[in-house]
Design an enzyme around this catalytic site. Structure first.
Site, mmCIF file in Angstrom:
data_model
loop_
_atom_site.group_PDB
_atom_site.id
_atom_site.type_symbol
_atom_site.label_atom_id
_atom_site.label_comp_id
_atom_site.label_asym_id
_atom_site.label_seq_id
_atom_site.Cartn_x
_atom_site.Cartn_y
_atom_site.Cartn_z
ATOM 1 N N LEU A 36 45.002 73.785 25.794
ATOM 2 C CA LEU A 36 43.871 74.689 26.025
ATOM 3 C C LEU A 36 42.602 74.199 25.330
ATOM 4 O O LEU A 36 42.635 73.765 24.175
ATOM 5 C CB LEU A 36 44.225 76.097 25.513
ATOM 6 N N HIS A 40 39.305 76.963 29.035
ATOM 7 C CA HIS A 40 40.373 77.965 29.187
ATOM 8 C C HIS A 40 40.039 79.243 28.416
ATOM 9 O O HIS A 40 40.292 80.356 28.882
ATOM 10 C CB HIS A 40 41.708 77.425 28.650
ATOM 11 N N ASP A 153 37.777 73.292 38.889
ATOM 12 C CA ASP A 153 38.718 72.895 39.942
ATOM 13 C C ASP A 153 38.339 73.691 41.193
ATOM 14 O O ASP A 153 39.045 74.628 41.590
ATOM 15 C CB ASP A 153 40.153 73.177 39.502
HETATM 16 O O1 PAF Z 1 44.509 74.422 37.038
HETATM 17 C C1 PAF Z 1 45.643 74.310 36.511
HETATM 18 O O2 PAF Z 1 45.781 74.190 35.302
HETATM 19 C C2 PAF Z 1 46.883 74.326 37.401
HETATM 20 O O3 PAF Z 1 46.634 73.690 38.604
HETATM 21 C C3 PAF Z 1 47.453 75.748 37.623
HETATM 22 C C4 PAF Z 1 46.478 76.622 38.402
HETATM 23 C C5 PAF Z 1 47.774 76.391 36.288
HETATM 24 C C6 PAF Z 1 48.747 75.670 38.442
HETATM 25 O O4 PAF Z 1 49.710 74.918 37.786
#
Ligand code: PAF
Length: 283
Positions: A36, A40, A153
């Protein structure tokens, strides 16, 4: 401040969430693969603004890694992650093992169309199948009211929205702005792989994307702007540019001038693949 409750089984996760629901509490989820960083933590903060309780899943999902990718070396640092979650105020960490998520005999894959086509899929053909399958499982296990995903992402965010719409998963998907360092580099667990020299180059990715987005917004030709951006990344020191592409912000269909767009890129620095994206204004 006490740390999050840590559970590694679906049974224990469901029991805790049932207790919270009985107490009338709203639950948000932040799916992660751990390692993290501040990005995050910003998702956890947003989750806690939207709900009374925040569940963070930490699971390095093997089905979204191709055999040639970094599954084995992906950073795993649970004690440090739990400490960060304690500071951020998350109430529960769900840390299942592979056997809990994919027991022997597991045989289901979810394939999402629409926004998953092209971009990442051209280079990582099974990636979104792995993501969609694990995200659907996490949502069915935790039944959160909402879930927060980073815009870093961006294609993944669009795929998860499509997944929820198509399968009637009753989870509000919240997109969160990308957290960047002082040089504009998007936070990513994979930045940990970069050495000092690579970091200097990595910080050019957002600069090149912003310049290209500004050129598009002032009417520059799309094809030459995209090839110019790819060349600028190569000259900056990126080993290989997988794509630089302008897409419609909501559907990821090819961008049409005058519409909200997103400029997305993926490029390699040594053995590390970085992705990033910026807005393209409709002007
Ligand atoms: O973005 C991420 O860390 C991963 O692709 C997820 C969404 C936790 C799925 O494993």
């Amino acid at each position: 401040m006490s740390g999050p409750i840590v559970v590694d089984s679906v049974v224990a996760l469901r029991a805790q969430i049932r207790d919270w629901r009985q107490a009338g509490l709203k639950v948000a989820m932040v799916p992660t693969m751990g390692a993290l960083h501040d990005g995050h933590i910003s998702l956890v903060r947003i989750a806690l603004e939207k709900a009374d309780r925040c569940v963070v899943s930490i699971f390095v999902n093997p089905t979204q890694f191709a055999p040639t990718e970094d599954l084995d070396k992906y950073p795993r640092q649970l004690a440090r992650d739990l400490n960060r979650l304690r500071e951020a105020g998350a109430q529960l960490a769900f840390t299942p093992g592979v056997a809990e998520m994919y027991p022997t005999g597991f045989a289901t894959k979810i394939s999402v169309g629409g926004p998953s086509s092209g971009l990442e899929t051209d280079f990582r053909p099974t990636f979104f199948e792995g993501v969609a399958t694990v995200v659907a499982k996490l949502f069915l296990q935790a039944t959160p009211d909402c879930a927060v995903f980073g815009e870093k992402d961006y294609q993944q965010l669009c795929v998860v929205r499509q997944l929820c719409r198509d399968l009637d998963l009753h989870v509000e998907i919240v997109g969160a702005p990308t957290v960047r360092d002082a040089h504009g580099l998007a936070m990513s667990s994979r930045n940990a792989y970069l050495n000092e020299a690579e970091l200097v180059v990595a910080r050019k990715l957002n600069v090149v994307l912003r310049q290209a987005a500004a050129q598009l917004a002032t009417g520059a030709d799309e094809a030459s702007t995209m090839s110019g951006a790819a060349e600028a990344l190569s000259s900056a020191g990126f080993r290989k540019v997988d794509y630089v592409a302008a897409r419609e912000a909501m559907t990821l269909a090819p961008w049409r001038r005058g519409r909200e767009g997103r400029l997305l890129a993926a490029a390699w620095l040594g053995a590390t693949r970085l992705i990033d994206n910026v807005e393209v204004s409709p002007a």
